[in-house]
Design a protein around this motif. Structure first.
Motif, PDB file in Angstrom:
ATOM      1  N   GLY A  10     118.978  60.862 -10.488  1.00 29.75           N
ATOM      2  CA  GLY A  10     117.882  61.758 -10.774  1.00 29.75           C
ATOM      3  C   GLY A  10     118.295  63.188 -10.540  1.00 29.75           C
ATOM      4  O   GLY A  10     119.461  63.518 -10.489  1.00 29.75           O
ATOM      5  N   ASN A  11     117.323  63.987 -10.366  1.00 32.59           N
ATOM      6  CA  ASN A  11     117.576  65.375 -10.062  1.00 32.59           C
ATOM      7  C   ASN A  11     117.632  65.504  -8.552  1.00 32.59           C
ATOM      8  O   ASN A  11     116.653  65.737  -7.903  1.00 32.59           O
ATOM      9  CB  ASN A  11     116.444  66.222 -10.645  1.00 32.59           C
ATOM     10  CG  ASN A  11     116.497  67.644 -10.184  1.00 32.59           C
ATOM     11  OD1 ASN A  11     117.516  68.103  -9.672  1.00 32.59           O
ATOM     12  ND2 ASN A  11     115.403  68.335 -10.340  1.00 32.59           N
ATOM     13  N   GLY A  12     118.801  65.271  -7.991  1.00 34.99           N
ATOM     14  CA  GLY A  12     118.942  65.258  -6.543  1.00 34.99           C
ATOM     15  C   GLY A  12     118.766  66.637  -5.937  1.00 34.99           C
ATOM     16  O   GLY A  12     118.473  67.606  -6.619  1.00 34.99           O
ATOM     17  N   TRP A  13     118.928  66.702  -4.679  1.00 34.81           N
ATOM     18  CA  TRP A  13     118.721  67.947  -3.978  1.00 34.81           C
ATOM     19  C   TRP A  13     120.051  68.670  -3.867  1.00 34.81           C
ATOM     20  O   TRP A  13     121.055  68.082  -3.485  1.00 34.81           O
ATOM     21  CB  TRP A  13     118.139  67.648  -2.600  1.00 34.81           C
ATOM     22  CG  TRP A  13     117.811  68.842  -1.804  1.00 34.81           C
ATOM     23  CD1 TRP A  13     117.172  69.965  -2.222  1.00 34.81           C
ATOM     24  CD2 TRP A  13     118.102  69.037  -0.433  1.00 34.81           C
ATOM     25  NE1 TRP A  13     117.037  70.842  -1.181  1.00 34.81           N
ATOM     26  CE2 TRP A  13     117.599  70.297  -0.076  1.00 34.81           C
ATOM     27  CE3 TRP A  13     118.730  68.264   0.542  1.00 34.81           C
ATOM     28  CZ2 TRP A  13     117.707  70.803   1.211  1.00 34.81           C
ATOM     29  CZ3 TRP A  13     118.828  68.763   1.814  1.00 34.81           C
ATOM     30  CH2 TRP A  13     118.322  70.023   2.144  1.00 34.81           C
ATOM     31  N   HIS A  14     120.067  69.926  -4.167  1.00 37.05           N
ATOM     32  CA  HIS A  14     121.340  70.626  -4.312  1.00 37.05           C
ATOM     33  C   HIS A  14     121.906  71.209  -3.028  1.00 37.05           C
ATOM     34  O   HIS A  14     123.024  71.663  -3.013  1.00 37.05           O
ATOM     35  CB  HIS A  14     121.180  71.753  -5.347  1.00 37.05           C
ATOM     36  CG  HIS A  14     121.571  71.305  -6.714  1.00 37.05           C
ATOM     37  ND1 HIS A  14     122.210  72.111  -7.594  1.00 37.05           N
ATOM     38  CD2 HIS A  14     121.445  70.113  -7.321  1.00 37.05           C
ATOM     39  CE1 HIS A  14     122.458  71.445  -8.718  1.00 37.05           C
ATOM     40  NE2 HIS A  14     121.982  70.244  -8.574  1.00 37.05           N
ATOM     41  N   ASN A  15     121.126  71.195  -1.976  1.00 41.95           N
ATOM     42  CA  ASN A  15     121.619  71.891  -0.784  1.00 41.95           C
ATOM     43  C   ASN A  15     122.294  70.975   0.217  1.00 41.95           C
ATOM     44  O   ASN A  15     122.009  71.032   1.408  1.00 41.95           O
ATOM     45  CB  ASN A  15     120.477  72.646  -0.115  1.00 41.95           C
ATOM     46  CG  ASN A  15     120.071  73.845  -0.931  1.00 41.95           C
ATOM     47  OD1 ASN A  15     120.889  74.425  -1.623  1.00 41.95           O
ATOM     48  ND2 ASN A  15     118.811  74.211  -0.878  1.00 41.95           N
ATOM     49  N   TRP A  16     123.145  70.120  -0.246  1.00 43.45           N
ATOM     50  CA  TRP A  16     123.919  69.329   0.715  1.00 43.45           C
ATOM     51  C   TRP A  16     125.226  68.924   0.065  1.00 43.45           C
ATOM     52  O   TRP A  16     125.381  69.027  -1.126  1.00 43.45           O
ATOM     53  CB  TRP A  16     123.160  68.101   1.182  1.00 43.45           C
ATOM     54  CG  TRP A  16     122.969  67.084   0.138  1.00 43.45           C
ATOM     55  CD1 TRP A  16     122.106  67.137  -0.910  1.00 43.45           C
ATOM     56  CD2 TRP A  16     123.665  65.848   0.003  1.00 43.45           C
ATOM     57  NE1 TRP A  16     122.204  66.016  -1.668  1.00 43.45           N
ATOM     58  CE2 TRP A  16     123.163  65.205  -1.139  1.00 43.45           C
ATOM     59  CE3 TRP A  16     124.670  65.222   0.750  1.00 43.45           C
ATOM     60  CZ2 TRP A  16     123.638  63.969  -1.559  1.00 43.45           C
ATOM     61  CZ3 TRP A  16     125.136  63.990   0.324  1.00 43.45           C
ATOM     62  CH2 TRP A  16     124.605  63.375  -0.832  1.00 43.45           C
TER      63      TRP A  16
END
Lengths: 102, 403
Positions: free
Chosen positions: A96-102
């Protein structure tokens, strides 16, 4: 469509190599074209994406018919990376559209 | 009827405290040294595992402030507790996003013992990194971060870097790549400096940003792949599976699904959706909080979530995206936090963040794919590159991490 388009033939070669192979192949193709402006494509982005996915579906169907599924030519690791569970598990779920800050 | 939650990512804030003070940081509470209690960690995972909503793979991200200011012994105890409670059907992978300044041999031992995913925030070579990533006394942190990265390499700990791109670095894709390769960095992610929370980016809303970022990413992608020494370039390599999937297979956006991402602060407060919302203030949305894991069950927290204006407005925003955006099948409805801070409304649609993280990579990939069709030379190049990458050893094992 699968047999008439050059890109489909190349796609069929690239897909078994997973995201890394596709990334390598498309980068090379793009770089080879240099700075020339690409031909304007017909259709909206949404239509082009749908067409691309139809290409993938056709390629998968062709693999199935030919009895040469990806699993015969690629490593377990690379298949798994295609989609958290890979093609054989009906993967994709978690792409999916994962979270970009990691 | 709302679907049953599927918890695939748990973002835990062990402490809001950070030992450095980056100029673009959006966290409002980064001087608070409160640390999450072991009992809160235990309660959180008891609830997750008992709920039946755990995905078969859960990534636990210890993040924001700086997770490594909490001792190694804390994590050894927490990981062991979670492992004892974990159902056999659920795989848990721990992950840290760190500024890298505190990494030493003890941390590397923990990372290896638990197969921890490690992301280090590094903005490039010294002159770029030290522009924004500063100590609390205002000095650059490059030396300490790079020492941490070298320590990871000495101990054979795999890691990726996240680099925040600024005005200056957008013009230097080749220099950045050269730097990464010189430091043995082969898994690379980019964030463009954005406006969130307290931070307002001067870069993010510029009219030229889309063109500049596309030029940057295209050059970096080409050069990285040509080098054969980069295993993972997130912006392209995660966009590819979202684009090249069979027709009819839906995409997921875990930032818009209730409880798909469970975000927990050091006091046990729970939020969902974009993790950046945790810790921010907003009266209309109850500070984005859905409950506290110390006092409520996950079922109760879910009920609050489903009835909340927060969920209602995020769902409305996704619906609006689905009706209006050509890229919806790639992203699934955007990032709520960016809609809020860029457009002032969760019900809104396109943002600069969308443009950079979804549209630019999609456009680049579509263009490259089209070149296969129209250029025999391009198709030959792709085939040759593929054979070289497979036989020449650059197709290293993929990073064992979730997207």
């Amino acid at each position: 469509m699968f047999k008439t388009r050059r890109s489909l033939r190349t796609l069929a070669n690239l897909l078994p190599s997973g995201a890394l192979g596709l990334s390598v192949g498309l980068a090379a193709a793009d770089a080879a074209a240099g700075t020339s402006v690409p031909e304007r494509q017909e259709g909206s982005v949404a239509q082009r994406l749908q067409s691309l996915r139809l290409d993938v579906s056709v390629a998968l169907e062709q693999y199935r018919k030919d009895g040469e599924p990806f699993v015969a030519v690629d490593s377990e690791e690379r298949l798994a990376w295609w989609g958290n569970g890979g093609w054989r598990n009906g993967g994709w779920r978690n792409w999916g559209n994962g979270w970009h800050n990691w | 009827m709302t679907a049953t939650p599927e918890i695939g990512m748990v973002v835990v804030q062990p402490t809001a405290f950070c030992n450095i003070a980056c100029t673009y940081c959006y966290l409002p509470d980064r001087s608070n040294k409160h640390v999450i209690a072991q009992t809160t960690v235990t309660r959180l995972f008891e609830q997750i595992f008992a709920s039946g909503w755990a995905s078969s793979e859960i990534t636990v991200i210890w993040h924001a402030g700086e997770p490594l200011v909490v001792p190694v012994s804390f994590y050894r105890e927490a990981f062991a507790t979670i492992e004892r409670m974990r159902p056999a059907s659920v795989h848990v992978r721990h992950s840290f996003q760190t500024n890298g300044t505190l990494i030493d041999a003890d941390w590397c031992a923990l990372f290896k013992d638990w197969n921890v995913g490690v992301g280090v925030s590094l903005d490039g070579p010294r002159e770029l990194h030290d522009l924004h990533r500063k100590s609390r006394s205002g000095k650059g942190t490059f030396d300490k971060t790079i020492a941490g990265i070298r320590c990871l390499r000495e101990h054979d700990v795999p890691f990726h870097v996240i680099s925040v791109l600024s005005h200056t670095s957008l013009d230097q894709p080749e220099e950045l790549l050269d730097f990464y390769l010189s430091e043995g960095i082969d898994q690379i992610c980019f964030n463009v400096e954005e406006s969130e929370g307290d931070h307002v980016s001067s870069l993010f809303h510029g009219p030229e940003l889309r063109r500049r970022y596309a030029a940057f990413l295209r050059t970096f992608w080409h050069r990285a792949r040509e080098s054969g020494r980069v295993r993972f370039l997130r912006e392209i390599d995660l966009a590819l599976p979202r684009m090249f999937r069979p027709e009819g297979v839906p995409t997921r956006n875990i930032q818009t699904e209730p409880l798909a991402m469970l975000n927990v602060d050091s006091h046990g407060n729970v939020s969902s959706f974009s993790p950046e919302l945790l810790g921010l203030k907003n009266a209309a949305y109850g500070d984005y909080l859905l409950g506290n894991i110390n006092f409520q069950t996950l079922q109760e927290i879910r009920d609050v979530c489903l009835a909340s204006p927060l969920h209602r407005d995020i769902a409305a925003g996704v619906e609006a995206c689905s009706r209006s955006c050509d890229y919806f099948s790639v992203c699934g409805g955007g990032a709520p936090v960016n809609k809020l801070f860029e457009n002032g409304s969760l019900t809104s649609t396109v943002t600069s963040y969308c443009t950079l993280t979804q549209m630019v990579p999609t456009d680049l990939i579509l263009e490259a794919y089209d070149r296969l069709e129209h250029s025999p030379a391009a198709a030959v190049s792709a085939a040759n590159a593929l054979s070289l990458s497979v036989t020449g050893g650059s197709a290293a094992p993929e990073p064992s991490r979730m997207p």
